[in-house]
Design a protein around this motif. Sequence first.
Motif, PDB file in Angstrom:
ATOM      1  N   CYS B  12       0.819  -1.158  -0.106  1.00  0.00           N
ATOM      2  CA  CYS B  12      -0.020  -0.120   0.016  1.00  0.00           C
ATOM      3  C   CYS B  12       0.819   1.208  -0.078  1.00  0.00           C
ATOM      4  N   LEU B  13       1.978   1.264   0.839  1.00  0.00           N
ATOM      5  CA  LEU B  13       2.862   2.181   0.958  1.00  0.00           C
ATOM      6  C   LEU B  13       3.490   2.787  -0.508  1.00  0.00           C
ATOM      7  N   ASN B  14       3.836   1.586  -1.137  1.00  0.00           N
ATOM      8  CA  ASN B  14       4.547   1.618  -2.375  1.00  0.00           C
ATOM      9  C   ASN B  14       3.593   2.352  -3.422  1.00  0.00           C
ATOM     10  N   LEU B  15       2.237   1.848  -3.200  1.00  0.00           N
ATOM     11  CA  LEU B  15       1.514   2.196  -4.306  1.00  0.00           C
ATOM     12  C   LEU B  15       1.003   3.682  -4.105  1.00  0.00           C
ATOM     13  N   THR B  16       1.356   4.425  -3.143  1.00  0.00           N
ATOM     14  CA  THR B  16       1.269   5.831  -2.829  1.00  0.00           C
ATOM     15  C   THR B  16       2.280   6.734  -3.767  1.00  0.00           C
ATOM     16  N   TRP B  17       3.337   5.814  -4.140  1.00  0.00           N
ATOM     17  CA  TRP B  17       4.558   6.645  -4.752  1.00  0.00           C
ATOM     18  C   TRP B  17       4.448   6.369  -6.342  1.00  0.00           C
ATOM     19  N   VAL B  18       3.533   5.592  -6.909  1.00  0.00           N
ATOM     20  CA  VAL B  18       3.644   5.233  -8.157  1.00  0.00           C
ATOM     21  C   VAL B  18       2.624   6.467  -8.654  1.00  0.00           C
ATOM     22  N   ASP B  19       2.856   6.759 -10.268  1.00  0.00           N
ATOM     23  CA  ASP B  19       2.046   7.628 -10.650  1.00  0.00           C
ATOM     24  C   ASP B  19       0.408   7.558 -10.573  1.00  0.00           C
ATOM     25  N   ASP B  20      -0.288   8.732 -10.343  1.00  0.00           N
ATOM     26  CA  ASP B  20      -1.630   8.561 -10.168  1.00  0.00           C
ATOM     27  C   ASP B  20      -2.386   7.801 -11.264  1.00  0.00           C
ATOM     28  N   GLY B  21      -3.302   6.921 -11.209  1.00  0.00           N
ATOM     29  CA  GLY B  21      -3.991   6.441 -12.145  1.00  0.00           C
ATOM     30  C   GLY B  21      -3.230   5.257 -12.824  1.00  0.00           C
ATOM     31  N   GLN B  22      -1.984   4.934 -12.297  1.00  0.00           N
ATOM     32  CA  GLN B  22      -1.270   3.866 -12.730  1.00  0.00           C
ATOM     33  C   GLN B  22      -1.374   2.691 -11.828  1.00  0.00           C
ATOM     34  N   ALA B  23      -1.745   1.445 -12.441  1.00  0.00           N
ATOM     35  CA  ALA B  23      -2.062   0.275 -11.853  1.00  0.00           C
ATOM     36  C   ALA B  23      -0.877  -0.585 -11.916  1.00  0.00           C
ATOM     37  N   VAL B  24      -0.575  -1.256 -10.921  1.00  0.00           N
ATOM     38  CA  VAL B  24       0.709  -2.015 -10.772  1.00  0.00           C
ATOM     39  C   VAL B  24       0.415  -3.293 -10.368  1.00  0.00           C
ATOM     40  N   THR B  25       0.929  -4.477 -11.234  1.00  0.00           N
ATOM     41  CA  THR B  25       0.619  -5.726 -11.125  1.00  0.00           C
ATOM     42  C   THR B  25       1.132  -6.368  -9.879  1.00  0.00           C
ATOM     43  N   ALA B  26       0.380  -7.327  -9.397  1.00  0.00           N
ATOM     44  CA  ALA B  26       0.832  -8.217  -8.117  1.00  0.00           C
ATOM     45  C   ALA B  26       2.226  -8.601  -8.446  1.00  0.00           C
ATOM     46  N   ALA B  27       2.579  -8.881  -9.607  1.00  0.00           N
ATOM     47  CA  ALA B  27       4.132  -9.355  -9.913  1.00  0.00           C
ATOM     48  C   ALA B  27       5.029  -8.428  -9.699  1.00  0.00           C
TER      49      ALA B  27
END
Lengths: 159, 159
Positions: B12-27
């Motif tokens: 969750c913390l890492n997801l706050t740092w990716v570009d907004d609207g950008q989905a990140v895969t579980a992999a």
Amino acid sequence: MNEGVEWALHSCLNLTWVDDGQAVTAAKLAAFYELPAAYLNKQLQALARAGILTSTSGPRGGFRLARRPEDITVMDVVAAIEGPEEAFRCEEILRQGPGGHEDVDYRTTCVISQSMRRAELAWRRELSRQTIADLKATVESRFPYTPDSTRSWFANLRT
Amino acid sequence: MNEGVEWALHSCLNLTWVDDGQAVTAAKLAAFYELPAAYLNKQLQALARAGILTSTSGPRGGFRLARRPEDITVMDVVAAIEGPEEAFRCEEILRQGPGGHEDVDYRTTCVISQSMRRAELAWRRELSRQTIADLKATVESRFPYTPDSTRSWFANLRT
DNA sequence: GCCAAGATACTCGGATAAGATCTGTCCGAGTGCCGATGG
DNA sequence: CCATCGGCACTCGGACAGATCTTATCCGAGTATCTTGGC
């Protein structure tokens, strides 16, 4: 969390109400709540190892409190059953991540670890605040007949 | 406590740092800490069911935060992984004891149950106090380079 | 009657299974992307 | 050149095993008590 925690706490409380110096067998303590005797015995062994109870073998043997109820906290009992390690164990996955260093103790530096630890400390503090004597006093003020009825139940056990 | 809690919080913390609207895969989230991808996926599914993440299938799919970091508490994440029920579950063994009544709710009247519940409430309160945004802010103040390096890591993934 | 030795019954303690939960893996359903094809 | 259609690669989602912890049971080691025999 182990079911045995509940059993152990109730058994400690019951032990405060039997005549001093009187050992109570695991079988009797189990019969009080219709619990599996051998398994409760296992939990009581853990309490004995932790120095909360003393155990005696042979006839007239059993378990009794090793210290005064004022000196046994609820946390002591929980730790004896559940083990001393924390519920949330930080595996320091930051070390595997990019920029992770081998010689850093992430248990203390990782923000997430700190947050979880802070919560668990609050939990432990709350459990350490209450002693078996406190529980005993509260029960006795709410249900004044409990000490006598419990003592007599253990004195002349039916079945 | 489940190992997945640590993974979920870090993710969750890492997801706050990716570009907004950008989905990140579980992999990708798994590769960041060298975690088993399929199992992390399972944990992220739980977060999605809890309404903490949203999931998208297909190419360019993955996970992203469903709400603002300010609106996600650490408790939310823990509850999503661990389940909503309390760690100490009172089995009301007093009901089986002498003088036990069928129609009494011992979860609320039993002193031991109250003591354990009070401690657990302190734990939950502490976890609810902290949000993902708080964690993010603390990390950024201590390690200012983390947002950029994390974002770029997820942008151009090596291997 | 008193003492001592042996038998006995009782209790804990740890070794040993059964069940449940956690951990980990795999493959199918669905979805958006890309290219081919025809207008 | 552009729109449309079909194939395709990608990702989540849930079904399927292995490992670990919890729950439960059983039998042996040790001990205090009781009985029995001798003095």
